[in-house]
Design an enzyme around this catalytic site. Structure first.
Site, PDB file in Angstrom:
ATOM      1  CG  HIS A  13       0.046  46.243   9.209  1.00 40.68           C
ATOM      2  ND1 HIS A  13      -1.064  46.380   8.407  1.00 40.68           N
ATOM      3  CD2 HIS A  13       0.205  47.443   9.811  1.00 40.68           C
ATOM      4  CE1 HIS A  13      -1.548  47.597   8.518  1.00 40.68           C
ATOM      5  NE2 HIS A  13      -0.787  48.268   9.384  1.00 40.68           N
ATOM      6  CG  HIS A 136      -7.443  50.682   7.319  1.00 36.81           C
ATOM      7  ND1 HIS A 136      -6.601  50.910   8.379  1.00 36.81           N
ATOM      8  CD2 HIS A 136      -8.699  50.936   7.784  1.00 36.81           C
ATOM      9  CE1 HIS A 136      -7.312  51.300   9.428  1.00 36.81           C
ATOM     10  NE2 HIS A 136      -8.592  51.329   9.094  1.00 36.81           N
ATOM     11  CG  HIS A 174      -5.172  46.478  10.989  1.00 36.75           C
ATOM     12  ND1 HIS A 174      -6.394  46.722  10.428  1.00 36.75           N
ATOM     13  CD2 HIS A 174      -4.350  47.447  10.531  1.00 36.75           C
ATOM     14  CE1 HIS A 174      -6.314  47.798   9.667  1.00 36.75           C
ATOM     15  NE2 HIS A 174      -5.079  48.252   9.706  1.00 36.75           N
TER      16      HIS A 174
HETATM   17  O1  DOR Z   1      -4.273  52.840  14.869  1.00 35.60           O
HETATM   18  C1  DOR Z   1      -3.773  53.009  13.759  1.00 35.60           C
HETATM   19  N1  DOR Z   1      -2.676  53.750  13.588  1.00 35.60           N
HETATM   20  N2  DOR Z   1      -4.365  52.446  12.718  1.00 35.60           N
HETATM   21  C2  DOR Z   1      -3.961  52.695  11.468  1.00 35.60           C
HETATM   22  O2  DOR Z   1      -4.555  52.173  10.559  1.00 35.60           O
HETATM   23  C3  DOR Z   1      -2.859  53.642  11.193  1.00 35.60           C
HETATM   24  C4  DOR Z   1      -1.981  53.764  12.344  1.00 35.60           C
HETATM   25  C5  DOR Z   1      -1.038  54.928  12.256  1.00 35.60           C
HETATM   26  O3  DOR Z   1      -0.419  55.115  11.209  1.00 35.60           O
HETATM   27  O4  DOR Z   1      -0.885  55.633  13.252  1.00 35.60           O
HETATM   28 ZN    ZN Z   2      -1.467  50.039  10.197  1.00 37.65          ZN
END
Ligand code: DOR
Ligand code: ZN
Length: 346
Positions: A13, A136, A174
């Site tokens: 991921h 997600h 995650h």
């Molecule tokens: O903290 C995060 N940042 N969580 C996500 O699901 C997306 C990611 C991002 O693309 O910045």
């Molecule tokens: Zn992510």
């Protein structure tokens, strides 16, 4: 133990962004990992096979020819994704799944799915082709407490998808809670989860330690200590349904240190070392290689990487900042000392 030699690991991921940000970060992942599942939340998102193949070319073009790093592409599901998009993607040797972002859940999720029921035909096609769904897992309603979003998603959405599409292979991305660990552990089939290094190393106190700490803010947000301990136990357990996925998500210093700072933690710079630190704190390296290099490949039905990667106990201090357009990039654990270091062959 002062030395770890493992099959070259994969990152299941990863956010690489796009030119010119891509060029600033992709080398960090290529140095540590053989392959990575590349998140499609660009702006505009990666919605078609054509988008994914073009993005893959830009990633490869940013690397030296002999790099060997393989970007494994994904599509971004929207309310308008068609069965034909899934069929085309499932035939491509370069596309390894489709990502479900509930609309509004996180960075660049505005084009995400507003109503899961609208995707039933798409899920049906994915199930038929055994095409991976990366999720997600956060409920987004304003009434849902931010710390409960994962738990509510399991109850309100994930359970329903799994009941109606039992043969659909899913990666719950995650995970951050004891609830998610238990849910994955007790599932009979077709469910696995990635765990990030930061969720193994920090709990929610880290976001408020002596003041607001934007570089510890990500989504799903870190939870209580009891949840961090459940994640450590899952990662160290040797259960093949848990594997590494950094969710390394670069945002410039300025975008993080703002009145409305972006969600995302940049860990790609030292991801392996951070995972090693988490296993060390858990006191057991028995399943380190399996978690880093085998479980994910097994779940995706891919061969293991050919090479090996070495780590040594050799304390080193992370840089305060990394080069990145606009205002630089602050890596997770910036200016702090880590005990393990990847040893690169000359
Ligand atoms: O903290 C995060 N940042 N969580 C996500 O699901 C997306 C990611 C991002 O693309 O910045
Ligand atoms: Zn992510």
């Amino acid at each position: 133990m002062d030395r770890l030699t493992i099959i070259t690991p994969d990152d299941w991921h990863l956010h690489l962004r796009d030119t010119p940000y891509l060029e600033a970060v992709v080398h960090d992942s290529a140095r540590q990992f053989g392959r990575a599942i590349i998140m499609p939340n660009l702006n505009p998102p990666v919605r078609s096979v054509e988008d994914a193949l073009a993005y893959r070319q830009r990633i490869l073009a940013a690397l030296p020819e002999d790099s060997g790093f393989q970007p494994l592409m994904t599509l971004y599901l929207t309310d308008n994704t068609r069965v034909a998009d899934i069929e085309a993607a499932s035939e491509s040797p370069y596309i390894f799944g489709a990502k479900l972002y509930p609309a509004g859940a996180t960075t660049n999720s505005e084009s995400g799915v507003t109503d899961l029921a609208r995707l039933d035909q798409v899920f049906e096609a994915m199930q038929k082709h055994r095409f991976m769904l990366q999720v997600h897992g956060e409920a987004t309603g304003p009434e849902v407490d931010v710390f409960d979003r994962e738990k509510v998603f399991i109850e309100k959405s994930l359970e329903r998808i799994r009941r109606d599409f039992p043969e659909l292979p899913i990666v719950f991305e995650h995970i951050t809670t004891l609830d998610a660990v238990d849910y994955v552990r007790t599932a009979d089939a077709n469910l696995a989860a990635t765990i990030t290094p930061h969720h193994l190393l920090i709990n929610r106190n880290a976001i408020f330690l002596g003041g607001i700490r934007p570089h510890h803010y990500c989504l799903p947000v870190a939870k209580r200590e009891i949840h961090r301990q459940a994640l450590i136990a899952a990662a160290l357990s040797g259960d093949a349904r848990f594997f590494a996925g950094t969710d390394s998500a670069p945002h410039s210093k300025q975008a993080k240190e703002s009145a409305c700072g972006c969600a995302g933690i940049y860990s790609a710079h030292s991801a392996l070392e951070l995972y090693a630190e988490a296993f060390e704190r858990g006191g057991d390296f028995t399943h380190f290689e399996a978690f880093m290099s085998r479980h994910g490949a097994d779940y995706y039905g891919l061969p293991y990487n050919q090479g090996q990667t070495r780590l040594e106990r050799q304390p080193w201090t992370l840089p305060e900042s990394l080069p990145y357009p606009d205002s630089g990039l602050i890596p997770f654990r910036a200016a702090e000392t880590l005990n393990w270091k990847q040893i690169l062959d000359d």
